[in-house]
Design an enzyme around this catalytic site. Structure first.
Site, short mmCIF file in Angstrom:
data_model
loop_
_atom_site.label_atom_id
_atom_site.label_comp_id
_atom_site.label_asym_id
_atom_site.label_seq_id
_atom_site.Cartn_x
_atom_site.Cartn_y
_atom_site.Cartn_z
CD GLN A 262 -2.76 1.18 2.50
OE1 GLN A 262 -2.25 1.50 3.56
NE2 GLN A 262 -4.03 0.82 2.38
CG HIS B 265 -3.91 4.50 2.41
ND1 HIS B 265 -5.27 4.57 2.57
CD2 HIS B 265 -3.40 4.25 3.65
CE1 HIS B 265 -5.58 4.36 3.85
NE2 HIS B 265 -4.46 4.17 4.52
CG HIS C 220 -8.29 4.54 6.79
ND1 HIS C 220 -7.49 3.44 6.79
CD2 HIS C 220 -9.57 4.08 6.60
CE1 HIS C 220 -8.21 2.34 6.61
NE2 HIS C 220 -9.49 2.72 6.50
CE1 TYR D 24 -3.32 8.52 8.23
CE2 TYR D 24 -4.09 6.53 7.15
CZ TYR D 24 -3.65 7.19 8.29
OH TYR D 24 -3.57 6.52 9.47
#
Length: 365
Positions: free
Chosen positions: A104, A181, A184, A186
Site C-alpha cells: 500500500q 491509499h 482513512h 490521509y
C-alpha cells in the site's frame, strides 16, 4: 468448493485464494539515519508468518512515498533504494510460500508526524524527529495536532510524482500488487472530502475537482506499473458525517464512493478496497461484525469494479457468506490475522478448502 478458496485472477495475476491480509501499520522502522523507513526483522517475521499460514495475498502496511508522507517517524518508506532492498527480502519469502505480495503506497497528509499508538499517538515535534504535515487546506486534524502546510499546485504535482516513483520501486522490490491509499483521512482522502478540502482552485470545490488528485495519482502509477499487474485503490466509503442525521458536518458519502469507483475503473484501477471513516474526529461510526461490507456490496452491485470487503470479518462462515452472496470478490482480514496467523489454514479445514502448506509443517497440520 468453498468460494473463499477459489483462485482469483486480475489481469494476468492469479491469487491462490480470497483470504487477503489488510495493511496494518507496525510502526517499527528506524526513525532517522540511513535506515529510516527500512523494513527489518520484525517486518520479515510478521509478514512471513501470515504467508506460511496460507494467506493468499498480503498487502504490506501503509508505506510512505516520501519522508513527510509517513504517519509516524517509525513508518515504512519506499523513497530510496535501501528501503527497496529490505522489502525485496520480504517479497521473496512470500512468493516461496505461494503468497502474492502487495504493498500500500501512502501519504499521511495532515495526520502525519504523530507518535506510535502505544506511546499515545499524539503529534511529535521536530525535536522528536517530527515535521510539519502537508494537506489540501491548512486545517489541523484535531486540537493539539500540527497545523498543516497547504499544498501549492506545484507541490501537488510533486506528490503525484512521488507516488509514481514509489510504484517503480515497488516493482523493483518484487511486489505484484500496488494499492493506492485513498482512505482513512490521509492525503488523497483529504482532497476527496469537502470536510477537509476547502480549496478554491482546480483541486477543490466540485466533486470533479476534489477527485482530481486521486485520478492523477492513479494515472501516474498506472503509467509505470506493468499492464499485466493489478492496481488497487483503498477508499473510505463514507466519513460517517453527511449520512448521519445527528451530525451537521458535511463529508464524503457512499454515493460519492460509487461515483468515484466508476471513474477509478475507467482510469485503470482493478479492485476497490472498501473501508470507511478516519477523516473526521468524533464521527459516529456504526460498528459491528462486517459493518463495512454493505459499502463494498453496493459498489459491486452498482459498478463493474471488483471489490474487497474489510472490517470485523473474523469467522470463516461469515467470510464465506460474503463471497457466496456476491457482496465482495475477496475479504481482507486485519486484527483476526494478528490473533491467528494461520487463519486461512484453519478456515480451509473448516470449509473444505485447500491452502499451500510449508513442507516443514506437513506432519503437523
Amino acid at each position: 468448493m468453498s468460494a473463499l478458496f477459489e483462485p482469483y485472477t486480475l489481469r494476468s495475476l492469479t491469487v491462490p485464494n480470497r483470504v487477503w491480509m489488510a495493511p496494518m501499520c507496525q510502526y517499527s522502522a528506524e526513525v532517522f539515519g540511513p535506515n529510516a523507513g527500512v523494513a527489518n526483522d520484525w517486518h520479515f517475521a510478521h509478514y512471513g508468518a501470515r504467508a506460511a499460514g496460507g494467506t493468499g495475498l498480503i498487502l504490506v502496511e501503509a508505506t510512505a512515498v516520501s519522508p513527510e508522507g509517513r504517519i509516524s517517524p517509525a513508518d515504512l518508506g519506499i523513497w530510496n533504494d535501501t528501503q527497496v532492498e529490505a522489502l525485496r527480502r520480504i517479497t521473496g519469502f512470500l512468493k516461496t510460500q505461494g503468497t502474492t505480495p502487495g504493498i500500500q503506497l501512502a501519504h499521511a497528509g495532515r495526520k502525519a508526524s504523530t507518535d506510535r499508538p502505544w506511546k499515545g499517538g499524539g503529534p511529535v515535534g521536530q525535536e522528536e524527529n517530527g515535521w510539519q504535515p502537508l494537506a489540501p487546506s491548512a486545517l489541523p486534524f484535531d486540537e493539539g495536532h500540527h497545523l498543516p502546510h497547504e499544498l501549492t499546485t506545484d507541490e501537488i504535482r510533486d506528490v503525484v510524482g512521488q507516488f509514481a516513483a514509489a510504484a517503480r520501486r515497488a516493482l523493483d522490490a518484487g511486489f505484484q500488487v500496488v494499492e493506492i491509499h485513498g482512505a482513512h483521512g490521509y492525503l488523497i482522502g483529504e482532497f476527496l472530502s469537502p470536510f477537509t478540502n476547502h480549496r478554491t482552485d482546480e483541486y477543490g470545490g466540485s466533486f470533479e475537482n476534489r477527485s482530481r488528485l486521486a485520478l492523477e495519482v492513479v494515472d501516474a502509477v498506472r503509467a509505470v506499473w506493468p499492464e499485466e499487474l493489478p492496481l488497487f485503490f483503498r477508499i473510505s466509503a463514507t466519513d460517517w458525517l453527511t449520512e448521519n442525521p445527528e451530525d451537521e458536518r458535511d463529508g464524503w458519502t457512499a454515493d460519492d464512493t460509487v461515483r468515484l469507483a466508476k471513474e477509478l475503473h475507467a482510469h485503470g484501477v482493478d479492485l476497490l478496497d472498501v473501508s470507511s471513516g478516519g477523516n473526521a474526529p468524533r464521527a459516529r461510526i456504526k460498528t459491528g461484525p462486517g459493518y463495512q461490507v454493505p459499502f463494498a456490496a453496493r459498489v459491486k452491485a452498482e459498478t463493474s469494479l471488483p471489490v474487497a470487503a474489510v472490517g470485523l470479518i473474523t469467522d470463516p462462515e461469515q467470510a464465506e457468506k460474503i463471497l457466496a452472496n456476491g457482496e465482495a470478490d475477496a475479504v481482507l482480514l486485519g486484527r483476526e490475522l494478528l490473533r491467528n496467523p494461520s487463519w486461512a489454514r484453519h478456515a480451509a479445514n473448516e470449509l473444505g478448502g485447500d491452502v499451500a502448506t510449508p513442507q516443514q509443517y506437513h506432519r503437523m497440520v
